[in-house]
Design an enzyme around this catalytic site. Structure first.
Site, PDB file in Angstrom:
ATOM      1  N   ASP A 170       1.040  -1.300  -0.166  1.00 40.19           N
ATOM      2  CA  ASP A 170      -0.208  -0.089  -0.221  1.00 40.19           C
ATOM      3  C   ASP A 170       0.944   1.133   0.004  1.00 40.19           C
ATOM      4  O   ASP A 170       2.045   1.030   0.071  1.00 40.19           O
ATOM      5  CB  ASP A 170      -1.013   0.099   1.149  1.00 40.19           C
ATOM      6  CG  ASP A 170      -0.325   0.016   2.515  1.00 40.19           C
ATOM      7  OD1 ASP A 170       0.922  -0.710   2.436  1.00 40.19           O
ATOM      8  OD2 ASP A 170      -0.911   0.400   3.584  1.00 40.19           O
ATOM      9  N   GLU A 200       0.257  -1.473   5.709  1.00 37.24           N
ATOM     10  CA  GLU A 200       1.319  -0.929   6.571  1.00 37.24           C
ATOM     11  C   GLU A 200       1.008   0.497   6.902  1.00 37.24           C
ATOM     12  O   GLU A 200       1.382   1.003   7.844  1.00 37.24           O
ATOM     13  CB  GLU A 200       2.701  -1.043   5.912  1.00 37.24           C
ATOM     14  CG  GLU A 200       3.885  -0.691   6.896  1.00 37.24           C
ATOM     15  CD  GLU A 200       4.302   0.806   6.944  1.00 37.24           C
ATOM     16  OE1 GLU A 200       5.045   0.939   7.850  1.00 37.24           O
ATOM     17  OE2 GLU A 200       3.933   1.395   5.771  1.00 37.24           O
TER      18      GLU A 200
END
Length: 461
Positions: A102, A166
């Site tokens: 991400d 994350e």
């Protein structure tokens, strides 16, 4: 068994064309993996698809091996990947964990180039995620592909873990936290674990802890034209925060080991936000709240003591102007402060005697030419949580490659837990982390690849 030198030669250098081709595909998905709930929920499986397109031909399930691939999904479209290249000796293992799929948000209107497509400017590879962290996803994918192609006979199993979620922790149970809870990372505890999400090609050997705090000042609402009838919570909060900060820096001075670990600054306490209930410009509000963070864990009790003492002696707190006051005796009113805390995140500190650190140190010196370990005062709770898993973990953080070691006792640094050995590594640029116009350098990524190769080869000795 092959020597470390021959292993290094077999792994070779980064295939630049293949790396750039893969990175171009990953950056092309960056728009769809922005992580900012509830508006933007990333679909990390878009990244997974491109990684699997490259690695599945070498998997035990579809291509005859040698890679063991586990696509683990807890939330639809938000998968994680665990890629394993088996070694010959049971219990010997090295892992590269933390490449996250991400990214933080990017507004194309603020950028000088399209953040959601890879562009190349000389040595610069530009786009959202090139440094943090899609560039490292591509780098480690290329490493695992090369191992699968050349099939070196290694003593140690090499594991790569690509994770979801994350950049935002508001939705739990998606990424590395769920993998750890399910025991899928348990066997990594037997060897060095390198966390791949930092930058500037030097070992990151420590991170700071962080505690969110809110200081609420409660006064008395009144018309601003008659301030003598009010207790101004904004003035009270400002003066109280000044007093609290003075006491904090007196009681928590710089720790001697901060220089050893390369922290740029000591423990800090600072305001970052101010809120109040609203009202007209001619109205002194009844309350106001200052929020911020503080970078040590054992400070909460001290901060509460500061606030209790200021409340007990509120009439002695500095005021501002001839009618500024925090006590109205005729009305039997006293201003007061309330302090509250959010979830505390401990820092982490490498065990500088760990094998993982020595591996990374030697590899960095060999490839980059010098070693200058550093530490960050930003918190990395995912690494902290991995450190707390049972067993003698060897941990390292990496954004080039970056190594971190942790033991399960309290570190002497104010806010750090020491645990086995988790070390951060990698080849991005700290100056472009979460920034507009993000880029990385292809030359840095090539060096990062060689650091990985050096670590793997050293484990053969």
């Amino acid at each position: 068994m092959a020597s470390s030198t021959s292993i290094k030669e077999t792994i070779g250098d980064l295939n630049r064309d293949s790396f750039v081709s893969l990175l171009s595909k990953l950056i092309g998905e960056a728009k769809y993996v922005q992580n900012n709930p509830p508006e933007l929920i990333p679909e990390e499986d878009r990244i997974v698809k491109h990684v699997l397109d490259l690695l599945l031909p070498f998997s035990t399930t579809t291509g005859g091996g040698p890679l063991i691939i586990n696509h683990v999904t807890y939330v639809p479209k938000r998968g994680n990947l665990i890629i394993e290249y088996p070694g010959t000796e049971p219990g010997k293992i090295v892992s590269f964990v933390g490449c996250h799929m991400d990214v933080v948000t990017a507004n194309p209107d603020d950028w000088d180039f399209d953040p959601f497509s890879l562009s190349i400017d000389g040595d610069k590879l530009r786009g959202r995620g090139t440094t943090d962290c899609l560039g490292h996803v591509a780098l480690v994918t290329e490493l695992m592909r090369k191992l699968a192609e050349v099939k070196p006979k290694l003593k140690s199993t090499v594991v790569a873990v690509f994770i979801a979620s994350e950049e935002n922790s508001s939705i739990p149970g998606v990424g590395v936290d769920a993998l750890a809870k399910d025991g899928l990372l348990k066997k990594l505890k037997d060897g060095p674990l390198f966390w791949i999400d930092t930058a500037d090609k030097q070992p990151c050997i420590g991170t700071g802890g962080m505690i969110p705090w809110k200081l609420k000042a409660i006064g008395k609402l009144f018309h601003s034209g008659i301030p003598q009838k009010a207790i101004n919570p904004l003035e009270m909060a400002m003066e109280a925060l000044k007093e609290i900060q003075l006491r904090f820096y007196r009681d928590f001075p710089a720790h001697p080991k901060e220089q050893v670990y390369g922290f740029a600054i000591p423990s800090t306490m600072k305001p970052t936000q101010w809120t109040y209930p609203g009202g007209g410009i001619n109205q002194i509000p009844a309350e106001g709240t200052i929020s911020g963070d503080v970078s040590v864990k054992d400070v909460m009790q001290k901060l509460q003591e500061y606030v209790d003492d200021i409340n007990a002696n509120i009439e002695n707190l500095d005021t501002r102007g001839p009618v500024s006051k925090y006590v109205l005796p005729d009305e039997n009113l006293r201003g007061r402060l309330e302090i509250s805390f959010g979830e505390a995140n401990s820092g982490v500190a490498c065990d500088l005697d760990s094998r993982g650190f020595h591996l990374l140190y030697k590899a960095t010196e060999e490839v980059v030419g010098y070693v200058k370990p550093f530490s960050l005062t930003g918190s990395l709770p995912l690494i902290r949580d991995l450190q707390r898993l049972p067993g003698p973990f060897v941990s390292t953080m990496t954004d080039f490659p970056y190594v971190m070691n942790i033991k399960h006792d309290k570190c002497a640094l104010h806010s750090c837990d020491r645990s086995s050995s988790r070390l951060p590594i990698c080849a991005g640029l700290m100056a472009t982390y979460h920034a507009k116009n993000e880029y990385c350098l292809l030359s840095d990524m090539c060096q990062g690849y060689r650091v990985f190769a050096s670590i793997i080869s050293q484990l053969e000795d």
